[in-house]
Design a protein around this motif. Structure first.
Motif, PDB file in Angstrom:
ATOM      1  N   TRP A 130       3.033  -3.350   8.749  1.00  0.00           N
ATOM      2  CA  TRP A 130       4.337  -2.954   8.217  1.00  0.00           C
ATOM      3  C   TRP A 130       5.318  -4.112   8.315  1.00  0.00           C
ATOM      4  O   TRP A 130       5.387  -4.791   9.345  1.00  0.00           O
ATOM      5  CB  TRP A 130       4.871  -1.753   8.981  1.00  0.00           C
ATOM      6  N   ILE A 131       6.075  -4.330   7.222  1.00  0.00           N
ATOM      7  CA  ILE A 131       7.140  -5.323   7.223  1.00  0.00           C
ATOM      8  C   ILE A 131       8.404  -4.659   6.682  1.00  0.00           C
ATOM      9  O   ILE A 131       8.329  -3.667   5.953  1.00  0.00           O
ATOM     10  CB  ILE A 131       6.802  -6.565   6.373  1.00  0.00           C
ATOM     11  N   ARG A 132       9.552  -5.202   7.033  1.00  0.00           N
ATOM     12  CA  ARG A 132      10.814  -4.664   6.521  1.00  0.00           C
ATOM     13  C   ARG A 132      10.955  -5.035   5.045  1.00  0.00           C
ATOM     14  O   ARG A 132      10.726  -6.187   4.679  1.00  0.00           O
ATOM     15  CB  ARG A 132      11.991  -5.226   7.305  1.00  0.00           C
ATOM     16  N   ALA A 133      11.339  -4.069   4.232  1.00  0.00           N
ATOM     17  CA  ALA A 133      11.504  -4.312   2.797  1.00  0.00           C
ATOM     18  C   ALA A 133      12.616  -5.318   2.528  1.00  0.00           C
ATOM     19  O   ALA A 133      12.545  -6.079   1.561  1.00  0.00           O
ATOM     20  CB  ALA A 133      11.787  -3.003   2.068  1.00  0.00           C
ATOM     21  N   ASP A 134      13.636  -5.354   3.388  1.00  0.00           N
ATOM     22  CA  ASP A 134      14.731  -6.294   3.153  1.00  0.00           C
ATOM     23  C   ASP A 134      14.334  -7.750   3.428  1.00  0.00           C
ATOM     24  O   ASP A 134      15.077  -8.669   3.118  1.00  0.00           O
ATOM     25  CB  ASP A 134      15.996  -5.909   3.925  1.00  0.00           C
ATOM     26  N   VAL A 150      15.953   2.369   7.476  1.00  0.00           N
ATOM     27  CA  VAL A 150      15.297   1.100   7.163  1.00  0.00           C
ATOM     28  C   VAL A 150      14.045   1.375   6.342  1.00  0.00           C
ATOM     29  O   VAL A 150      13.227   2.213   6.722  1.00  0.00           O
ATOM     30  CB  VAL A 150      14.918   0.326   8.457  1.00  0.00           C
ATOM     31  N   LEU A 151      13.914   0.682   5.201  1.00  0.00           N
ATOM     32  CA  LEU A 151      12.730   0.832   4.370  1.00  0.00           C
ATOM     33  C   LEU A 151      11.661  -0.141   4.839  1.00  0.00           C
ATOM     34  O   LEU A 151      11.896  -1.346   4.949  1.00  0.00           O
ATOM     35  CB  LEU A 151      13.063   0.569   2.899  1.00  0.00           C
ATOM     36  N   TRP A 152      10.476   0.388   5.125  1.00  0.00           N
ATOM     37  CA  TRP A 152       9.330  -0.410   5.583  1.00  0.00           C
ATOM     38  C   TRP A 152       8.244  -0.393   4.523  1.00  0.00           C
ATOM     39  O   TRP A 152       8.050   0.610   3.839  1.00  0.00           O
ATOM     40  CB  TRP A 152       8.765   0.170   6.890  1.00  0.00           C
ATOM     41  N   ARG A 197       0.812  -1.216   0.000  1.00  0.00           N
ATOM     42  CA  ARG A 197       0.000   0.000   0.000  1.00  0.00           C
ATOM     43  C   ARG A 197       0.847   1.267   0.000  1.00  0.00           C
ATOM     44  O   ARG A 197       0.482   2.281  -0.558  1.00  0.00           O
ATOM     45  CB  ARG A 197      -0.907   0.029   1.234  1.00  0.00           C
ATOM     46  N   ASP A 198       1.993   1.190   0.695  1.00  0.00           N
ATOM     47  CA  ASP A 198       2.817   2.381   0.887  1.00  0.00           C
ATOM     48  C   ASP A 198       4.201   1.924   1.351  1.00  0.00           C
ATOM     49  O   ASP A 198       4.396   0.750   1.677  1.00  0.00           O
ATOM     50  CB  ASP A 198       2.173   3.287   1.938  1.00  0.00           C
ATOM     51  N   SER A 199       5.134   2.853   1.421  1.00  0.00           N
ATOM     52  CA  SER A 199       6.458   2.560   1.969  1.00  0.00           C
ATOM     53  C   SER A 199       6.937   3.787   2.733  1.00  0.00           C
ATOM     54  O   SER A 199       6.478   4.908   2.494  1.00  0.00           O
ATOM     55  CB  SER A 199       7.441   2.194   0.856  1.00  0.00           C
TER      56      SER A 199
END
Length: 174
Positions: free
Chosen positions: A37-41, A20-22, A12-14
């Motif tokens: 929210w989850i970590r992009a990595d 840290v990219l979420w 939906r969004d970042s």
């Protein structure tokens, strides 16, 4: 060891916080619209040109690729007492059903949507799906409002959708 398939979720969004990219992702569960929210990595990102739009007013489904309508079809939507919920959802899974004479037809594609009326249905949690038609479900023709909230599609059409769209595909119900 048993291998688990990776879940595909709609992003939906970042947001970047302290380097840290979420990713804000759509979750399956109540209430509808659940996200987290989850970590992009910890994710592997991919894009899909596909979208599914379902109109309760016209009792139709539009399959869209890269902004162009590929197919429009009449469907069965939820009855007045058990309406198909509206909102922005995602395709959670694609299940091929071998027994095409069953009520659900040849494909069941659960969404991240849940009934606003039924907390449980037929032993399940009231999750909404796009599925085929078979057995007793053939008694209600497409273009009617007769389901418990799911969207019923002719078997030939649902097979084409299942062959085209990946899990995680956005599904808008208005």
């Amino acid at each position: 060891a048993q291998r688990t398939a990776a879940a595909r979720m709609l992003v939906r969004d970042s947001e970047r916080t302290q380097g840290v990219l979420w990713l804000d992702v759509r979750l399956a569960g109540r209430p509808n619209g659940n996200h987290g929210w989850i970590r992009a990595d910890s994710a592997q990102l991919s894009e899909t040109p596909w979208r599914i739009e379902i109109s309760r007013a016209s009792k139709s489904l539009r399959l869209i690729k890269a902004g162009r309508t590929k197919r429009t079809m009449k469907v069965v939507i939820g009855a007045p007492g058990t309406p198909t919920p509206t909102g922005h959802f995602a395709l959670l899974d694609k299940l091929n059903v071998r027994d095409t004479d069953n009520f659900l037809g040849n494909w069941v594609m659960p969404l991240t949507a849940y009934s606003d009326v039924l907390q449980q249905f037929d032993g399940g949690p009231g999750q909404i799906a796009i599925h085929g038609r078979g057995g007793a479900s053939l008694k209600q023709p497409v273009g009617t409002a007769a389901s418990h909230g799911c969207v019923r599609v002719e078997n030939g059409n649902i097979a084409r959708i299942a062959a085209s769209v990946p899990t995680g595909t956005p599904v808008d119900i208005t």
